[in-house]
Design a protein around this motif. Sequence first.
Motif: not given
Length: 87
Positions: A12-22
């Motif tokens: 979840e932490g990785t996804w939340n970090t990558a979400k804004s970049q995506i």
Amino acid sequence: MFAAGDVASAIEGTWNTAKSQIKTVVNNVVFPVVDMVLAILFFVKVGTAYFDYKKHGQFEFTAPAILFACLIFTLTAPLYIWGIVGM
């Protein structure tokens, strides 16, 4: 064997970090590329439809209308697509 630590929270932490970049990459790269391709196709199709009109006397507007609708859809998509996707 079990992995040490909480794997779900790490994902979840990785996804939340990558979400804004995506979201940034899609808004700044993907949508403009799709818009440019559709705009070029639209103007080429309008030009060929015009030349067909001069040759045959009948203007075929279906393909330019579909391309125009797709262009409007992709131009306005960043305004609402992220709410639909849930980002």
